[in-house]
Every structure is written in structure tokens, then in C-alpha cells.
Design a protein around this motif. Structure first.
Motif, PDB file in Angstrom:
ATOM      1  N   ASN A  88     -60.269 -39.938 -59.063  1.00 33.19           N
ATOM      2  CA  ASN A  88     -59.210 -40.018 -58.070  1.00 33.19           C
ATOM      3  C   ASN A  88     -58.071 -40.912 -58.584  1.00 33.19           C
ATOM      4  O   ASN A  88     -58.211 -41.616 -59.585  1.00 33.19           O
ATOM      5  N   TRP A  89     -56.944 -40.894 -57.889  1.00 36.86           N
ATOM      6  CA  TRP A  89     -55.760 -41.606 -58.357  1.00 36.86           C
ATOM      7  C   TRP A  89     -56.014 -43.105 -58.514  1.00 36.86           C
ATOM      8  O   TRP A  89     -55.454 -43.755 -59.399  1.00 36.86           O
ATOM      9  N   SER A  90     -56.897 -43.644 -57.661  1.00 41.04           N
ATOM     10  CA  SER A  90     -57.153 -45.084 -57.682  1.00 41.04           C
ATOM     11  C   SER A  90     -58.213 -45.478 -58.704  1.00 41.04           C
ATOM     12  O   SER A  90     -58.446 -46.666 -58.915  1.00 41.04           O
ATOM     13  N   GLY A  91     -58.856 -44.511 -59.298  1.00 41.90           N
ATOM     14  CA  GLY A  91     -59.960 -44.797 -60.217  1.00 41.90           C
ATOM     15  C   GLY A  91     -61.328 -44.513 -59.614  1.00 41.90           C
ATOM     16  O   GLY A  91     -62.338 -44.510 -60.313  1.00 41.90           O
ATOM     17  N   ALA A  92     -61.362 -44.297 -58.338  1.00 39.05           N
ATOM     18  CA  ALA A  92     -62.611 -43.971 -57.657  1.00 39.05           C
ATOM     19  C   ALA A  92     -62.290 -43.098 -56.447  1.00 39.05           C
ATOM     20  O   ALA A  92     -61.213 -43.221 -55.853  1.00 39.05           O
ATOM     21  N   PRO A  93     -63.190 -42.189 -56.108  1.00 38.61           N
ATOM     22  CA  PRO A  93     -64.453 -41.941 -56.771  1.00 38.61           C
ATOM     23  C   PRO A  93     -64.287 -41.139 -58.056  1.00 38.61           C
ATOM     24  O   PRO A  93     -63.181 -40.725 -58.398  1.00 38.61           O
ATOM     25  N   THR A  94     -65.399 -40.954 -58.738  1.00 41.49           N
ATOM     26  CA  THR A  94     -65.484 -40.065 -59.882  1.00 41.49           C
ATOM     27  C   THR A  94     -66.634 -39.096 -59.636  1.00 41.49           C
ATOM     28  O   THR A  94     -67.530 -39.363 -58.819  1.00 41.49           O
ATOM     29  N   SER A  95     -66.578 -37.971 -60.306  1.00 38.39           N
ATOM     30  CA  SER A  95     -67.682 -37.034 -60.213  1.00 38.39           C
ATOM     31  C   SER A  95     -67.809 -36.292 -61.534  1.00 38.39           C
ATOM     32  O   SER A  95     -66.854 -36.235 -62.313  1.00 38.39           O
ATOM     33  N   TYR A  96     -69.001 -35.720 -61.743  1.00 38.42           N
ATOM     34  CA  TYR A  96     -69.308 -35.086 -63.018  1.00 38.42           C
ATOM     35  C   TYR A  96     -70.068 -33.789 -62.801  1.00 38.42           C
ATOM     36  O   TYR A  96     -70.825 -33.643 -61.838  1.00 38.42           O
ATOM     37  N   GLY A  97     -69.873 -32.889 -63.728  1.00 39.79           N
ATOM     38  CA  GLY A  97     -70.688 -31.691 -63.729  1.00 39.79           C
ATOM     39  C   GLY A  97     -72.118 -32.028 -64.092  1.00 39.79           C
ATOM     40  O   GLY A  97     -72.378 -32.998 -64.824  1.00 39.79           O
ATOM     41  N   ASP A  98     -73.057 -31.261 -63.605  1.00 38.22           N
ATOM     42  CA  ASP A  98     -74.474 -31.561 -63.808  1.00 38.22           C
ATOM     43  C   ASP A  98     -74.844 -31.644 -65.280  1.00 38.22           C
ATOM     44  O   ASP A  98     -75.688 -32.455 -65.676  1.00 38.22           O
ATOM     45  N   SER A  99     -74.219 -30.829 -66.102  1.00 35.84           N
ATOM     46  CA  SER A  99     -74.603 -30.769 -67.506  1.00 35.84           C
ATOM     47  C   SER A  99     -74.136 -31.987 -68.310  1.00 35.84           C
ATOM     48  O   SER A  99     -74.605 -32.180 -69.437  1.00 35.84           O
ATOM     49  N   VAL A 100     -73.260 -32.806 -67.750  1.00 36.78           N
ATOM     50  CA  VAL A 100     -72.745 -33.952 -68.503  1.00 36.78           C
ATOM     51  C   VAL A 100     -73.056 -35.290 -67.843  1.00 36.78           C
ATOM     52  O   VAL A 100     -72.750 -36.344 -68.409  1.00 36.78           O
ATOM     53  N   LYS A 101     -73.666 -35.264 -66.687  1.00 35.09           N
ATOM     54  CA  LYS A 101     -73.982 -36.519 -65.979  1.00 35.09           C
ATOM     55  C   LYS A 101     -74.837 -37.430 -66.840  1.00 35.09           C
ATOM     56  O   LYS A 101     -75.790 -36.985 -67.473  1.00 35.09           O
ATOM     57  N   GLY A 102     -74.450 -38.691 -66.874  1.00 29.40           N
ATOM     58  CA  GLY A 102     -75.187 -39.669 -67.651  1.00 29.40           C
ATOM     59  C   GLY A 102     -74.784 -39.742 -69.103  1.00 29.40           C
ATOM     60  O   GLY A 102     -75.192 -40.658 -69.819  1.00 29.40           O
ATOM     61  N   ARG A 103     -73.966 -38.786 -69.550  1.00 30.92           N
ATOM     62  CA  ARG A 103     -73.531 -38.774 -70.952  1.00 30.92           C
ATOM     63  C   ARG A 103     -72.021 -38.962 -71.091  1.00 30.92           C
ATOM     64  O   ARG A 103     -71.549 -39.538 -72.063  1.00 30.92           O
ATOM     65  N   PHE A 104     -71.282 -38.445 -70.141  1.00 29.41           N
ATOM     66  CA  PHE A 104     -69.818 -38.505 -70.180  1.00 29.41           C
ATOM     67  C   PHE A 104     -69.321 -39.497 -69.134  1.00 29.41           C
ATOM     68  O   PHE A 104     -69.913 -39.642 -68.058  1.00 29.41           O
ATOM     69  N   THR A 105     -68.198 -40.134 -69.447  1.00 29.63           N
ATOM     70  CA  THR A 105     -67.569 -41.056 -68.513  1.00 29.63           C
ATOM     71  C   THR A 105     -66.066 -40.803 -68.485  1.00 29.63           C
ATOM     72  O   THR A 105     -65.422 -40.779 -69.543  1.00 29.63           O
ATOM     73  N   ILE A 106     -65.531 -40.635 -67.290  1.00 26.16           N
ATOM     74  CA  ILE A 106     -64.093 -40.443 -67.137  1.00 26.16           C
ATOM     75  C   ILE A 106     -63.469 -41.755 -66.702  1.00 26.16           C
ATOM     76  O   ILE A 106     -64.064 -42.533 -65.944  1.00 26.16           O
ATOM     77  N   GLY A 107     -62.281 -42.024 -67.208  1.00 20.71           N
ATOM     78  CA  GLY A 107     -61.550 -43.223 -66.828  1.00 20.71           C
ATOM     79  C   GLY A 107     -60.057 -42.962 -66.907  1.00 20.71           C
ATOM     80  O   GLY A 107     -59.632 -41.945 -67.465  1.00 20.71           O
ATOM     81  N   ARG A 108     -59.286 -43.866 -66.346  1.00 24.34           N
ATOM     82  CA  ARG A 108     -57.836 -43.710 -66.407  1.00 24.34           C
ATOM     83  C   ARG A 108     -57.165 -45.065 -66.557  1.00 24.34           C
ATOM     84  O   ARG A 108     -57.660 -46.077 -66.068  1.00 24.34           O
ATOM     85  N   ASP A 109     -56.046 -45.034 -67.253  1.00 29.95           N
ATOM     86  CA  ASP A 109     -55.215 -46.217 -67.432  1.00 29.95           C
ATOM     87  C   ASP A 109     -53.882 -45.912 -66.755  1.00 29.95           C
ATOM     88  O   ASP A 109     -53.064 -45.190 -67.309  1.00 29.95           O
TER      89      ASP A 109
END
Length: 124
Positions: free
Chosen positions: A51-72
Motif C-alpha cells: 500500500n502507499w504507506s508501506g502497509a499492508p503488504t500481500s504475497y502470492g502463495d507461491s512466493v510467501k516467505g521467500r519474497f519481500t516487497i518494500g518501497r522507498d
């Protein structure tokens, strides 16, 4: 709106890559961001959203626990840290921008702002 994605490449199974997507031409802080991927002949797959504020985040099932999204927000850039990569992660990865988080996570057909794609190949 312009989205420039980069950081793809060739990596061995178990390795890591970090994708970046730089945005311009939009009011950055008002936009949710996401990553999708596509393999030729297959449907586009949701990977991650933030989301625009940095939270929440969500992930596809196939990448959960391996990928991390972030924003600056100071750099108008969104990132995708990909760890423990598998051959099944091989795809062209696209970043996307939308005015609502729900559009990224559930209504991707309504997204009008896409990056050009960056190829990730996971192979030994």
C-alpha cells in the motif's frame, strides 16, 4: 505515468535477486504498488503488493516467505527482494501502480500503469 523496472538476470537455484521499479509522472504517495510475473503461454500471476504507506503488504502463495516487497517513498521506488529462488520463478516480472491497494491485489485487469518488464531466469 512511467514505471522503469530493472534488476533481473540469471541466478542459480537457491540464489537471490533484488528487483527495483522507479516511478515518475504520478503522485507517488497516493499509489499502491505491485509486482506481477508472466511466463509465455501462461496467465499473468500476482506476486506482491504494498500500500502507499508501506502497509499492508500481500504475497502470492507461491512466493510467501521467500519474497519481500518494500518501497522507498523518498525515491519513488518499489523493490522486490527475492530469496531462495526456484526454477519455477523464471518469468518476466512487471511492476504496476494503482490508486487503490485492492486494485493491485484483486482487480489487476483495471491496472493501467505497468512497467516494461524485467526477465528473471533461475537456472543452474
Amino acid at each position: 505515468v512511467q514505471l522503469q523496472a530493472f534488476g533481473g538476470g540469471l541466478v542459480q537455484p537457491g540464489g537471490s535477486l533484488r528487483l527495483s521499479c522507479a516511478a515518475s509522472g504520478l503522485t507517488w504517495r497516493r499509489y499502491a504498488m505491485g509486482w506481477f510475473r508472466q511466463v509465455p503461454g501462461k496467465e499473468r500471476e500476482f506476486v506482491a503488493a504494498i500500500n502507499w504507506s508501506g502497509a499492508p503488504t500481500s504475497y502470492g502463495d507461491s512466493v510467501k516467505g521467500r519474497f519481500t516487497i518494500g518501497r522507498d517513498n523518498a525515491k519513488s521506488t518499489v523493490y522486490l527482494q527475492m530469496n531462495s529462488l526456484e526454477p519455477e520463478d523464471t518469468a518476466v516480472y512487471y511492476c504496476a501502480a494503482a490508486e487503490t491497494y485492492n486494485t493491485i491485489t484483486h482487480r489487476s485487469s483495471r491496472i493501467s500503469s505497468w512497467g516494461q518488464g524485467t526477465l528473471v531466469t533461475v537456472s543452474s
